[in-house]
Scaffold this motif. Sequence first.
Motif, PDB file in Angstrom:
ATOM      1  N   VAL A  10      18.710  71.876  84.537  1.00 56.87           N
ATOM      2  CA  VAL A  10      17.605  72.828  84.669  1.00 56.87           C
ATOM      3  C   VAL A  10      16.914  72.964  83.315  1.00 56.87           C
ATOM      4  O   VAL A  10      17.446  72.531  82.290  1.00 56.87           O
ATOM      5  N   TYR A  11      15.742  73.562  83.311  1.00 56.56           N
ATOM      6  CA  TYR A  11      15.022  73.822  82.069  1.00 56.56           C
ATOM      7  C   TYR A  11      15.140  75.288  81.700  1.00 56.56           C
ATOM      8  O   TYR A  11      14.950  76.166  82.536  1.00 56.56           O
ATOM      9  N   TYR A  12      15.464  75.539  80.433  1.00 55.45           N
ATOM     10  CA  TYR A  12      15.533  76.895  79.901  1.00 55.45           C
ATOM     11  C   TYR A  12      14.801  76.902  78.565  1.00 55.45           C
ATOM     12  O   TYR A  12      15.168  76.155  77.650  1.00 55.45           O
ATOM     13  N   LYS A  13      13.744  77.677  78.468  1.00 49.48           N
ATOM     14  CA  LYS A  13      12.900  77.756  77.272  1.00 49.48           C
ATOM     15  C   LYS A  13      12.377  76.378  76.865  1.00 49.48           C
ATOM     16  O   LYS A  13      12.346  76.020  75.692  1.00 49.48           O
ATOM     17  N   GLY A  14      12.015  75.562  77.851  1.00 49.64           N
ATOM     18  CA  GLY A  14      11.435  74.254  77.594  1.00 49.64           C
ATOM     19  C   GLY A  14      12.424  73.172  77.216  1.00 49.64           C
ATOM     20  O   GLY A  14      12.026  72.064  76.896  1.00 49.64           O
TER      21      GLY A  14
ATOM     22  N   GLU B 108      22.265  71.763  81.011  1.00 47.87           N
ATOM     23  CA  GLU B 108      23.165  71.604  82.145  1.00 47.87           C
ATOM     24  C   GLU B 108      23.780  72.955  82.477  1.00 47.87           C
ATOM     25  O   GLU B 108      23.987  73.784  81.596  1.00 47.87           O
ATOM     26  N   VAL B 109      24.049  73.168  83.752  1.00 52.70           N
ATOM     27  CA  VAL B 109      24.630  74.425  84.207  1.00 52.70           C
ATOM     28  C   VAL B 109      26.143  74.299  84.106  1.00 52.70           C
ATOM     29  O   VAL B 109      26.751  73.450  84.756  1.00 52.70           O
ATOM     30  N   ILE B 110      26.756  75.131  83.271  1.00 50.11           N
ATOM     31  CA  ILE B 110      28.202  75.109  83.075  1.00 50.11           C
ATOM     32  C   ILE B 110      28.904  75.875  84.192  1.00 50.11           C
ATOM     33  O   ILE B 110      29.867  75.395  84.778  1.00 50.11           O
ATOM     34  N   SER B 111      28.414  77.079  84.485  1.00 44.73           N
ATOM     35  CA  SER B 111      28.985  77.885  85.562  1.00 44.73           C
ATOM     36  C   SER B 111      27.953  78.892  86.038  1.00 44.73           C
ATOM     37  O   SER B 111      26.950  79.134  85.368  1.00 44.73           O
ATOM     38  N   ILE B 112      28.221  79.454  87.215  1.00 46.62           N
ATOM     39  CA  ILE B 112      27.349  80.490  87.750  1.00 46.62           C
ATOM     40  C   ILE B 112      28.184  81.704  88.126  1.00 46.62           C
ATOM     41  O   ILE B 112      29.357  81.580  88.467  1.00 46.62           O
ATOM     42  N   ASN B 113      27.573  82.881  88.029  1.00 46.33           N
ATOM     43  CA  ASN B 113      28.225  84.131  88.386  1.00 46.33           C
ATOM     44  C   ASN B 113      27.420  84.763  89.513  1.00 46.33           C
ATOM     45  O   ASN B 113      26.308  85.244  89.298  1.00 46.33           O
ATOM     46  N   ALA B 114      27.991  84.751  90.718  1.00 46.19           N
ATOM     47  CA  ALA B 114      27.284  85.243  91.890  1.00 46.19           C
ATOM     48  C   ALA B 114      27.114  86.756  91.862  1.00 46.19           C
ATOM     49  O   ALA B 114      26.126  87.273  92.380  1.00 46.19           O
ATOM     50  N   LEU B 115      28.046  87.474  91.273  1.00 49.36           N
ATOM     51  CA  LEU B 115      27.955  88.936  91.257  1.00 49.36           C
ATOM     52  C   LEU B 115      26.834  89.431  90.353  1.00 49.36           C
ATOM     53  O   LEU B 115      26.077  90.329  90.717  1.00 49.36           O
ATOM     54  N   LYS B 116      26.730  88.834  89.158  1.00 50.34           N
ATOM     55  CA  LYS B 116      25.696  89.264  88.211  1.00 50.34           C
ATOM     56  C   LYS B 116      24.416  88.448  88.331  1.00 50.34           C
ATOM     57  O   LYS B 116      23.435  88.738  87.660  1.00 50.34           O
TER      58      LYS B 116
ATOM     59  N   VAL C  24      24.488  78.166  80.606  1.00 51.17           N
ATOM     60  CA  VAL C  24      23.840  76.880  80.402  1.00 51.17           C
ATOM     61  C   VAL C  24      24.045  76.414  78.963  1.00 51.17           C
ATOM     62  O   VAL C  24      24.229  77.217  78.056  1.00 51.17           O
ATOM     63  N   ALA C  25      24.003  75.090  78.797  1.00 50.15           N
ATOM     64  CA  ALA C  25      24.110  74.478  77.477  1.00 50.15           C
ATOM     65  C   ALA C  25      23.140  73.304  77.414  1.00 50.15           C
ATOM     66  O   ALA C  25      22.921  72.620  78.415  1.00 50.15           O
ATOM     67  N   GLU C  26      22.567  73.086  76.242  1.00 53.62           N
ATOM     68  CA  GLU C  26      21.619  71.981  76.071  1.00 53.62           C
ATOM     69  C   GLU C  26      22.299  70.639  76.284  1.00 53.62           C
ATOM     70  O   GLU C  26      23.455  70.452  75.935  1.00 53.62           O
ATOM     71  N   VAL C  27      21.546  69.712  76.853  1.00 55.60           N
ATOM     72  CA  VAL C  27      22.043  68.368  77.113  1.00 55.60           C
ATOM     73  C   VAL C  27      21.932  67.534  75.838  1.00 55.60           C
ATOM     74  O   VAL C  27      21.064  67.765  75.005  1.00 55.60           O
TER      75      VAL C  27
ATOM     76  N   PRO D  47      27.080  71.997  71.927  1.00 53.72           N
ATOM     77  CA  PRO D  47      25.978  72.926  72.199  1.00 53.72           C
ATOM     78  C   PRO D  47      26.487  74.349  72.426  1.00 53.72           C
ATOM     79  O   PRO D  47      27.562  74.547  72.999  1.00 53.72           O
ATOM     80  N   PRO D  48      25.749  75.331  71.961  1.00 49.14           N
ATOM     81  CA  PRO D  48      26.129  76.717  72.254  1.00 49.14           C
ATOM     82  C   PRO D  48      25.873  77.018  73.731  1.00 49.14           C
ATOM     83  O   PRO D  48      24.871  76.589  74.298  1.00 49.14           O
ATOM     84  N   VAL D  49      26.792  77.730  74.347  1.00 48.50           N
ATOM     85  CA  VAL D  49      26.660  78.109  75.746  1.00 48.50           C
ATOM     86  C   VAL D  49      25.998  79.484  75.801  1.00 48.50           C
ATOM     87  O   VAL D  49      26.413  80.407  75.114  1.00 48.50           O
ATOM     88  N   VAL D  50      24.946  79.597  76.612  1.00 48.91           N
ATOM     89  CA  VAL D  50      24.167  80.825  76.710  1.00 48.91           C
ATOM     90  C   VAL D  50      24.221  81.317  78.151  1.00 48.91           C
ATOM     91  O   VAL D  50      24.065  80.534  79.085  1.00 48.91           O
TER      92      VAL D  50
END
Length: 56
Positions: free
Chosen positions: A16-20, A24-32, A37-40, A45-48
């Motif tokens: 996915v694209y985040y801030k241009g 890659e999507v590391i994990s998702i949280n359905a509740l929140k 995500v981390a840069e490819v 890469p720092p995970v945000v």
Amino acid sequence: MKFERLKALYEANANVYYKGKLCEVISINALKKTAQVAEVDQMFPPVVEVKVSELD
């Protein structure tokens, strides 16, 4: 982006694209309704954690 679309992309191991930047999507949280995500193509890469609405 909607959460259902992000979930489908995560299951397909798509990026996915985040801030241009391509991330890659590391994990998702359905509740929140967030994703980690981390840069490819980076060595350590720092995970945000971001809201699904911030992703393209």
